[in-house]
Write an enzyme that holds these catalytic residues in place. Structure first.
Site, PDB file in Angstrom:
ATOM      1  N   HIS A 161       3.228  -5.469  -0.046  1.00  0.00           N
ATOM      2  CA  HIS A 161       2.673  -4.838  -1.250  1.00  0.00           C
ATOM      3  C   HIS A 161       3.564  -5.148  -2.453  1.00  0.00           C
ATOM      4  O   HIS A 161       4.739  -4.767  -2.462  1.00  0.00           O
ATOM      5  CB  HIS A 161       2.591  -3.315  -1.060  1.00  0.00           C
ATOM      6  N   CYS A 180      -3.975  -3.172  -4.627  1.00  0.00           N
ATOM      7  CA  CYS A 180      -3.683  -1.759  -4.387  1.00  0.00           C
ATOM      8  C   CYS A 180      -4.282  -0.901  -5.494  1.00  0.00           C
ATOM      9  O   CYS A 180      -4.174  -1.213  -6.674  1.00  0.00           O
ATOM     10  CB  CYS A 180      -2.169  -1.603  -4.297  1.00  0.00           C
ATOM     11  N   GLU A 181      -4.966   0.164  -5.083  1.00  0.00           N
ATOM     12  CA  GLU A 181      -5.667   0.956  -6.089  1.00  0.00           C
ATOM     13  C   GLU A 181      -4.750   1.878  -6.885  1.00  0.00           C
ATOM     14  O   GLU A 181      -5.158   2.439  -7.890  1.00  0.00           O
ATOM     15  CB  GLU A 181      -6.817   1.755  -5.450  1.00  0.00           C
ATOM     16  N   HIS A 182      -3.519   2.017  -6.443  1.00  0.00           N
ATOM     17  CA  HIS A 182      -2.597   2.887  -7.185  1.00  0.00           C
ATOM     18  C   HIS A 182      -1.902   2.158  -8.321  1.00  0.00           C
ATOM     19  O   HIS A 182      -1.530   2.765  -9.320  1.00  0.00           O
ATOM     20  CB  HIS A 182      -1.539   3.463  -6.238  1.00  0.00           C
ATOM     21  N   HIS A 183      -1.683   0.854  -8.171  1.00  0.00           N
ATOM     22  CA  HIS A 183      -0.942   0.101  -9.183  1.00  0.00           C
ATOM     23  C   HIS A 183      -1.692  -1.122  -9.692  1.00  0.00           C
ATOM     24  O   HIS A 183      -1.219  -1.800 -10.592  1.00  0.00           O
ATOM     25  CB  HIS A 183       0.412  -0.346  -8.611  1.00  0.00           C
ATOM     26  N   GLN A 216      -4.391   0.097   2.036  1.00  0.00           N
ATOM     27  CA  GLN A 216      -4.366  -0.693   3.273  1.00  0.00           C
ATOM     28  C   GLN A 216      -4.941   0.061   4.478  1.00  0.00           C
ATOM     29  O   GLN A 216      -5.731  -0.490   5.253  1.00  0.00           O
ATOM     30  CB  GLN A 216      -2.927  -1.145   3.569  1.00  0.00           C
ATOM     31  N   CYS A 251       3.564  -3.823  -5.255  1.00  0.00           N
ATOM     32  CA  CYS A 251       4.034  -2.603  -5.932  1.00  0.00           C
ATOM     33  C   CYS A 251       5.300  -2.059  -5.276  1.00  0.00           C
ATOM     34  O   CYS A 251       6.006  -1.248  -5.858  1.00  0.00           O
ATOM     35  CB  CYS A 251       2.931  -1.544  -5.985  1.00  0.00           C
TER      36      CYS A 251
HETATM   37 ZN    ZN Z   1       0.608   0.278  -4.978  1.00  0.00          ZN
END
Ligand code: ZN
Length: 186
Positions: free
Chosen positions: A145, A76-79, A117, A147
């Site tokens: 996920h 995941c690119e956010h976490h 995703q 995260c």
């Molecule tokens: Zn994430």
């Protein structure tokens, strides 16, 4: 290309940032190890779907093709934490098909990079539209996920489901139901 030296430096900083001693025995090789691992799990960045979808075979039977339960691992690119699960791909050919293993390879091209995703689901569908020029394609991705499950709302096992439809699958509930039926989800 993944720059392993930069990753090594960054991981050292990260370890110091969380208050670790980068010279202790267990951590001494960790930056190097992560750099090598990242080269693998972000290897999709150096790839293009054309490598896998470029070779097509001619068919006369244009019935729906479904490849289901394609296992994938992404980040995941956010976490920068893993999300992983299964992708299911159906398409209705327009005279051209690819070997089934190529669909799994295509999923890997887009999974092995920092991702969202929903975006990955669309990218897989768009690549198949571009190279196979089918009548339509439908992609469904189900993933857990980390995260969400190891922090934050903490709901282990909860699945995020995303769908992309292109061509004749768009706004055609009969075809979409056929897809879900073939997946055993009806
Ligand atoms: Zn994430």
């Amino acid at each position: 290309m993944v720059d392993q030296n930069k990753i090594k430096e960054a991981v050292k900083l990260l370890l110091q940032g969380i208050g670790e001693n980068v010279n202790r025995e267990g951590l001494v090789d960790t930056p190097e190890r992560i750099a090598r691992m990242y080269a693998e799990i972000f290897g999709g960045m150096d790839q293009d779907a054309s490598e896998h979808l470029g070779r097509v075979f001619t068919v006369e039977n244009n019935e729906m093709v479904l490849e289901k339960d394609i296992v994938f691992y992404s980040m995941c690119e956010h976490h920068m934490l893993p999300f992983f699960g299964k992708a299911h791909i159906a398409y209705i050919p327009n005279g051209k098909v690819v070997g089934l293993s190529k669909l799994a390879r295509t999923v890997e091209v887009y999974a092995r990079r920092l991702q969202i995703q929903e975006k990955m689901t669309g990218q897989i569908a768009d690549a198949i539209m571009k190279y196979l020029e089918p009548q339509g394609v439908m992609v469904m991705v189900e993933a857990e996920h980390m995260c969400m499950t190891m922090r934050g709302v903490k709901k282990p096992g909860s699945q995020t489901v995303s769908i992309a439809t292109r061509g004749v699958f768009r706004d055609n509930s009969r075809l979409q139901e056929q897809f879900f039926g073939m997946l055993g989800r009806r």
